[in-house]
Scaffold this motif. Sequence first.
Motif, PDB file in Angstrom:
ATOM      1  N   GLU A  12       0.842  -1.198   0.000  1.00 31.64           N
ATOM      2  CA  GLU A  12       0.000   0.000   0.000  1.00 31.64           C
ATOM      3  C   GLU A  12       0.879   1.252   0.000  1.00 31.64           C
ATOM      4  N   GLU A  13       0.288   2.361  -0.394  1.00 27.05           N
ATOM      5  CA  GLU A  13       1.033   3.613  -0.442  1.00 27.05           C
ATOM      6  C   GLU A  13       1.593   3.933   0.946  1.00 27.05           C
ATOM      7  N   GLY A  14       2.877   4.205   0.991  1.00 25.41           N
ATOM      8  CA  GLY A  14       3.537   4.525   2.236  1.00 25.41           C
ATOM      9  C   GLY A  14       3.966   3.323   3.053  1.00 25.41           C
TER      10      GLY A  14
END
Length: 693
Positions: free
Chosen positions: A521-523
């Motif tokens: 996931e993003e981050g």
Amino acid sequence: MKLKPLALFVTHDGKSSRASITCQYKCGNACSHEVPNTSGGEYFGDIVRSAMSRRGLLKSGAVAVLAVGAGGALVACSDDSGSGSAGGSTTAAAGGGEAPAGTAFTAVAPNTEDAVVVPEGYEQAVVIRWGDPVLPGAPAFDFANQTPQAQEMQFGFNNDFAGLLPVEGQPNTYLLVVNHEYTTEPFMFTGYDPANPTVEQFQTAIAAHGLSVVQVKGEAGTGRLTPEFGPNNRRITANTQFLVTGPAAGSNLLKTTADPTGTRVTGTLNNCSGGVTPWGTVLSGEENFNQYFANADQVTDPTVAARLKRYGIEGGASERKWERFDPRFDLVQEPNEANRFGYVVEVNPWDPASTPIKHTAMGRFKHEAATIYVTDDGTVVAYSGDDERFDYMYKFVSARKMMPGNGQSSMRHNLTILDAGTLYVAKLTGDEPDQIDGSGKLPSAGRFAGKGQWIPLLRTGEDGKAESLVDGMSAEEVAVFTRLAGDKVGATKMDRPEDFEPNPKTGKVYVALTNNTKRGEEGKPAADEPNPRNNNKNGQVLEIEDEHAGTGFTWNLLLVCGDPAAADTYFGGFDKTQVSPISCPDNLAFDPHGNLWISTDGNALKSNDGLFSVVLDGDRRGETKQFLTVPKGGETCGPIIGESRVMVCVQHPGELDGASADKPASHWPDGGTSQPRPSVVAAWKSGGGRVGV
């Protein structure tokens, strides 16, 4: 027989089937909260690869030492009296020919039955259920009239780990030692009001946590076990006194109003899996302890607040509201109380008057379990996983040697082994990191594999004095805030490392990595070779060839779990059309033949959880077969695989969203209109004989 993957397993649009209410009470909704590990340590792709020393690496078949874990205890000491001859019928393996010894059974098909389903030709029965008597004088279980006094004498709730220890001099008699991980109050009490629990419900739940020690007697010719009142029967609860040992004992970080010495802790919480030691004690891991503590949002000290957050402790009131009845669960009143949980606990089941121990030299995190390997010179190696997304794998190598024998002097010595030694955290590198794209596609070598290094964090000497091996942290801080130490040294972030188990026959070590839907996931960290899939719903099983007392190892993925018809799964190179679907591996064990057995938790393939055998060697390496399934809503825990019986703990049966004690979704194990009850189950071959032979 040829197993045909069911159509419902072809798509991967679901996540864990664990009910939200189970998440709510089992782990404090960990999956819905922000990942506690936000450290900026080295990610897999940033690690500089180096040549790892392989000196002393044990080769398959060259191990002449004792390794004991959840399944290893049975391999080492099971006698299984009256189990019959080895002449039972065999079942053809999936690909034709004879199945390897231990796996010759007809695989159970995926299902959603409200029952324990075992292979054709096998029987099963409950050994002990929540509320059954453990101590003499315990009243008969009465669901509608529970009391704390009764529960303190009865088998606790939500059994997880199970260990079976033969009683010397009494054939076919054992001590069954079982963890009670957590309570689900809406399934324990009719009319339960989560916003306003009563003091009696609080006290009953306190008594339903902990461990049970109960003597059981085997039945000649079968694998059936019957509880009996033995001299070592015992209940350990969240009110039992524990002794703190190791570098954090007496630390200011552990001192409270009730315990100004920082050496005595009231209770143990969220005891998940564990292990049986070669000296006859039981280790138990304190896992999701964070959920029991309230008012972290009112802690104003930024350092304390950051430490609480790293351990997933945040927010106001706790789910169970225990802080209303006991100030130790209120972090405003007792800011150090949470620091007193998250350890490996050791219980001597042979002495019901003994004080259980919390070993701080082994570090503090969400211990799924702790399992033991002993090298040929008597060095004890304890493996443990931190069951959190993007957290770490650890091992502890003792400075003291194990003393053989079962006398009082050897027991006294061996009970101190886990207090002196070195604590390590793992960093892994892959052979082909550039070929990992998060899809689960195999690298060109045809397997996921690499090397690893154990990074030292804490060294505790024979004199009890400890040395931090992490810059900027004291020895006490490393022992109490071990996750922060792992962050600092750039340990590899794994997909929920749960149970570790050393194979008693080969010395190889296996790790269940349950799942991690936040991967990629993003981050968040992207896929890497030991964790090769983004949005990892189904988990994987890691195989390690370790130096044990050393710092180097090699690794490969034995299984990348899921629907065998899907491209992102891998079964050790075995033909995927010939295996059982498996999802969310949790606990591990070994049978007497050296096969791995896996229990699952949260099957993301829309079927009940179950227990599976896996062949580890030869041309059938990776062949996976489902041996049993547990009732709907339940989790398969604590497998024990012996010559004449298989045992599992069935945890939280009937815990489905929308269900409760007022509206039960399951009536297992008693049937009729009864309430579901967590239970320990034994399965055996009809007419006697060896399991899987």
